[in-house]
Scaffold this active site. Structure first.
Site, PDB file in Angstrom:
ATOM      1  N   LYS A  53       9.633  37.821 128.351  1.00 21.84           N
ATOM      2  CA  LYS A  53      10.093  38.261 129.668  1.00 21.84           C
ATOM      3  C   LYS A  53      11.089  37.247 130.235  1.00 21.84           C
ATOM      4  O   LYS A  53      12.116  37.614 130.810  1.00 21.84           O
ATOM      5  CB  LYS A  53       8.894  38.456 130.600  1.00 21.84           C
ATOM      6  CG  LYS A  53       8.046  39.666 130.202  1.00 21.84           C
ATOM      7  CD  LYS A  53       6.663  39.712 130.826  1.00 21.84           C
ATOM      8  CE  LYS A  53       5.884  40.891 130.251  1.00 21.84           C
ATOM      9  NZ  LYS A  53       4.507  41.016 130.742  1.00 21.84           N
ATOM     10  N   GLN A  97       0.595  37.918 134.725  1.00 17.01           N
ATOM     11  CA  GLN A  97       0.273  38.377 133.375  1.00 17.01           C
ATOM     12  C   GLN A  97      -1.228  38.658 133.268  1.00 17.01           C
ATOM     13  O   GLN A  97      -2.054  37.829 133.658  1.00 17.01           O
ATOM     14  CB  GLN A  97       0.722  37.312 132.347  1.00 17.01           C
ATOM     15  CG  GLN A  97       0.604  37.739 130.900  1.00 17.01           C
ATOM     16  CD  GLN A  97       1.522  38.911 130.532  1.00 17.01           C
ATOM     17  OE1 GLN A  97       2.611  39.064 131.062  1.00 17.01           O
ATOM     18  NE2 GLN A  97       1.064  39.754 129.631  1.00 17.01           N
ATOM     19  N   ASP A 120       5.485  45.185 138.313  1.00 15.93           N
ATOM     20  CA  ASP A 120       4.564  45.795 137.355  1.00 15.93           C
ATOM     21  C   ASP A 120       4.103  47.171 137.832  1.00 15.93           C
ATOM     22  O   ASP A 120       3.499  47.924 137.056  1.00 15.93           O
ATOM     23  CB  ASP A 120       3.324  44.908 137.190  1.00 15.93           C
ATOM     24  CG  ASP A 120       3.315  44.152 135.882  1.00 15.93           C
ATOM     25  OD1 ASP A 120       3.911  44.644 134.911  1.00 15.93           O
ATOM     26  OD2 ASP A 120       2.701  43.071 135.840  1.00 15.93           O
TER      27      ASP A 120
HETATM   28  N1  GUN Z   1      -0.689  42.545 129.903  1.00 21.40           N
HETATM   29  C1  GUN Z   1      -0.471  43.529 128.992  1.00 21.40           C
HETATM   30  N2  GUN Z   1       0.484  44.357 129.441  1.00 21.40           N
HETATM   31  C2  GUN Z   1       0.886  43.901 130.637  1.00 21.40           C
HETATM   32  C3  GUN Z   1       1.853  44.341 131.594  1.00 21.40           C
HETATM   33  O1  GUN Z   1       2.555  45.343 131.431  1.00 21.40           O
HETATM   34  N3  GUN Z   1       1.953  43.585 132.714  1.00 21.40           N
HETATM   35  C4  GUN Z   1       1.177  42.505 132.937  1.00 21.40           C
HETATM   36  N4  GUN Z   1       1.339  41.839 134.075  1.00 21.40           N
HETATM   37  N5  GUN Z   1       0.272  42.069 132.083  1.00 21.40           N
HETATM   38  C5  GUN Z   1       0.125  42.769 130.945  1.00 21.40           C
END
Ligand code: GUN
Length: 283
Positions: A53, A97, A120
């Site tokens: 990211k 996350q 998100d």
């Molecule tokens: N963990 C697995 N997929 C995601 C996601 O799309 N966003 C976040 N914040 N954590 C994750």
């Protein structure tokens, strides 16, 4: 006949090119999209996702910060960090996350994020708007958004199709189900309590699996000519595999996503799209 492979890498590149183009317009207004990623602990998969990211931000020229917190961080400290980011004018998107350690209330943390910065799309405000059919006013979760783009890339119409989603997580299954309902899919959502999973999958014109259980979806569970999207990722030794037994299922499906190189790159591209959108909305 063998299925066509849905090239998530290629389609994510196209999304990123469009984001880069849009960013040029925003630059003229002196806005640089800023993303804050909060990482708690050092789970290897989470560390890798966060790196991807941040790299995507760097490639585009977005501002990005990583807030790394210890595994035993208190809920209060974490809420404090989020509050600081909510008030930081350079930050347009905040992503915590997941998964978080067990002692932290995940829903409480998500709800602390300002809905305008919730790239998100997990807050009740963004999910609620989507449930109301107001997707255009919401930040839409990245992986579900990516899955919809991949289905669209095949030219398959969602309206009126039998769609089965396996998995109902807050990151994928639940928000994706709302997006599919908004597109008039005839939806079946399965979880670990589902009886006769095989039959529910066999009924699907579009089958989406998001469980992280390797080899869950075998060819006996797939309708001939189905469109199959594999959102699972599991590391087995040095290999990353999805939920679907790819080599077998590709002989039966009309379209299929590989793992890696399918849904994964779309999640990151859609996150960049959301960060840009959040920056635009801040004007
Ligand atoms: N963990 C697995 N997929 C995601 C996601 O799309 N966003 C976040 N914040 N954590 C994750």
């Amino acid at each position: 006949m063998s299925a066509k492979i849905i090239d998530g890498k290629l389609i994510s590149k196209q999304v990123l090119e469009s984001v880069a183009q849009d960013f040029k317009n925003l630059k003229q207004k002196n806005i640089v999209p800023g993303l804050a990623v909060v990482l708690v602990g050092n789970d290897p998969a989470s560390v890798l996702y966060v790196e991807k990211k941040q790299q995507a931000c760097k490639n585009l020229g977005f501002f990005s910060v990583k807030i790394s917190l210890a595994e035993n961080v208190s809920e209060k400290e974490l809420l404090n960090e989020i509050e600081k980011l909510n008030n930081d004018k350079k930050i347009h998107g905040i992503l915590v996350q997941l998964p978080l350690p067990k002692h932290v209330n995940t829903e409480k943390i998500i709800e602390a994020i300002s809905p305008k910065k919730d790239v998100d799309g997990f807050t009740s405000q963004n999910l609620g708007k989507i449930a109301l059919g107001l997707e255009k006013d919401a930040l839409v979760s990245c992986t579900p958004k990516g899955v919809i783009k991949l289905i669209e890339s095949t030219g398959t119409e969602i309206k009126g199709k039998n769609v089965t989603v396996v998995g109902k997580s807050i990151t994928v299954g639940k928000p994706l189900s709302l997006l599919l309902l908004n597109r008039n899919a005839t939806l079946t959502v399965c979880d670990k309590f589902t009886k006769n999973l095989k039959q529910k999958c066999l009924n699907a014109d579009i089958l989406i699996s998001a469980t992280g259980k390797a080899e869950l979806i075998t060819k006996e569970m797939v309708k001939p000519e189905a469109v199959v999207l594999d959102v699972g990722t599991k590391k087995i030794g040095n290999k990353v595999v999805g939920d679907v037994v790819f080599e077998d299922v590709k002989e039966k499906a009309s379209f299929i996503t590989p793992v890696p190189g399918g849904v994964g790159p779309m999640t990151v591209a859609c996150l960049m799209e959301n960060t840009l959108l959040a920056a635009k909305n801040s004007l």
